[in-house]
Design an enzyme around this catalytic site. Structure first.
Site, PDB file in Angstrom:
ATOM      1  NE  ARG A   1      60.693  -2.157  -2.673  1.00 62.35           N
ATOM      2  CZ  ARG A   1      59.760  -1.238  -2.898  1.00 62.35           C
ATOM      3  NH1 ARG A   1      59.328  -1.007  -4.109  1.00 62.35           N
ATOM      4  NH2 ARG A   1      59.246  -0.551  -1.893  1.00 62.35           N
TER       5      ARG A   1
ATOM      6  CE  LYS B   1      62.773   2.095   0.354  1.00 66.16           C
ATOM      7  NZ  LYS B   1      62.609   1.216   1.511  1.00 66.16           N
ATOM      8  N   GLY B   2      60.170   1.752  -6.086  1.00 68.72           N
ATOM      9  CA  GLY B   2      59.666   0.798  -7.072  1.00 68.72           C
ATOM     10  C   GLY B   2      60.272   0.868  -8.447  1.00 68.72           C
TER      11      GLY B   2
ATOM     12  CG  ASP C   1      48.106   1.795  -7.882  1.00 66.80           C
ATOM     13  OD1 ASP C   1      47.628   0.789  -8.413  1.00 66.80           O
ATOM     14  OD2 ASP C   1      49.106   1.771  -7.157  1.00 66.80           O
TER      15      ASP C   1
ATOM     16  CG  PHE D   1      48.547  -5.549  -3.580  1.00 65.62           C
ATOM     17  CD1 PHE D   1      48.817  -4.218  -3.297  1.00 65.62           C
ATOM     18  CD2 PHE D   1      49.472  -6.505  -3.220  1.00 65.62           C
ATOM     19  CE1 PHE D   1      49.992  -3.846  -2.653  1.00 65.62           C
ATOM     20  CE2 PHE D   1      50.648  -6.152  -2.567  1.00 65.62           C
ATOM     21  CZ  PHE D   1      50.904  -4.812  -2.290  1.00 65.62           C
TER      22      PHE D   1
ATOM     23  CG  ASP E   1      56.850  -2.862  -1.630  1.00 70.24           C
ATOM     24  OD1 ASP E   1      56.764  -2.828  -0.389  1.00 70.24           O
ATOM     25  OD2 ASP E   1      56.468  -1.904  -2.351  1.00 70.24           O
TER      26      ASP E   1
ATOM     27  CD  GLU F   1      55.888   6.329 -10.316  1.00 70.81           C
ATOM     28  OE1 GLU F   1      56.337   5.278  -9.820  1.00 70.81           O
ATOM     29  OE2 GLU F   1      55.344   7.206  -9.638  1.00 70.81           O
ATOM     30  CG  ASP F   2      56.696   0.987  -9.156  1.00 70.61           C
ATOM     31  OD1 ASP F   2      56.136   2.106  -9.209  1.00 70.61           O
ATOM     32  OD2 ASP F   2      56.816   0.362  -8.083  1.00 70.61           O
TER      33      ASP F   2
END
Length: 184
Positions: free
Chosen positions: A169, A47-48, A107, A156, A163, A103-104
């Protein structure tokens, strides 16, 4: 929602709304140049990537189609199971198409690496990656990311599609949460 709405839940802003807008315009110009005269399919990872993809697509001066995928390696847990599942697949056939994964955040890169392999197996003309945030210190695989908004530390982060427990978000910036929000 903005920083004032978060009150003491916001620890700090890492990337401002204006910095995001500026970098999106720059990345869109790079993408326009790279895909001049070529078809382009933007594939957002749910969803990001919703915020990034919508804003990036609006900055492009090049026609682009959009599609979405949802993949998970977490299941109901908070650590990766190592097994990637497709929760929502593409609607479009990507054979002989130029695909740009949006992509958001990246990582470790493990899930995205699997996704790139999966998409390449479908016979596209090309598969490239665009991300708003990369955390290079968290990378555990060799992954070629063509378009990068910002390199950030391995902490983080929330906002601009990212989120915590499905919240935050819709923040127009990228920041960190105060520890009291996520610590018991």
């Amino acid at each position: 929602m903005d920083a004032k709405d978060m009150g003491e839940d916001l620890e700090k802003v890492l990337v401002t709304e204006e910095e995001i807008k500026t970098r999106l315009r720059e990345m869109a110009a790079e993408i326009d140049a790279a895909y001049a005269g070529k078809d382009l399919l933007l594939v957002g990872v749910l969803k990001g990537a919703v915020m990034v993809m919508a804003d990036l697509a609006r900055e492009l001066h090049h026609p682009a189609e959009t599609d979405w995928m949802a993949v998970s390696s977490y299941g109901a847990g908070t650590t990766s199971s190592g097994v990637v599942r497709i929760l929502k697949d593409l609607d479009a056939d990507i054979k002989d198409r130029n695909v740009l994964i949006v992509e958001d955040v990246i990582d470790s890169g493990l899930t995205l690496s699997w996704l790139v392999g999966n998409l390449k197996s479908r016979g596209p003309a090309s598969v490239e990656i665009c991300t708003m945030v990369r955390k290079p210190l968290a990378f555990s695989v060799d992954l070629d990311v063509k378009y990068i908004g910002f390199d950030l530390p391995n902490e983080f982060i929330i906002g601009y599609g990212l989120d915590y427990a499905e919240k935050y978000r819709n923040l127009p910036f990228i920041g960190t949460l105060a520890p009291h929000v996520y610590q018991d």
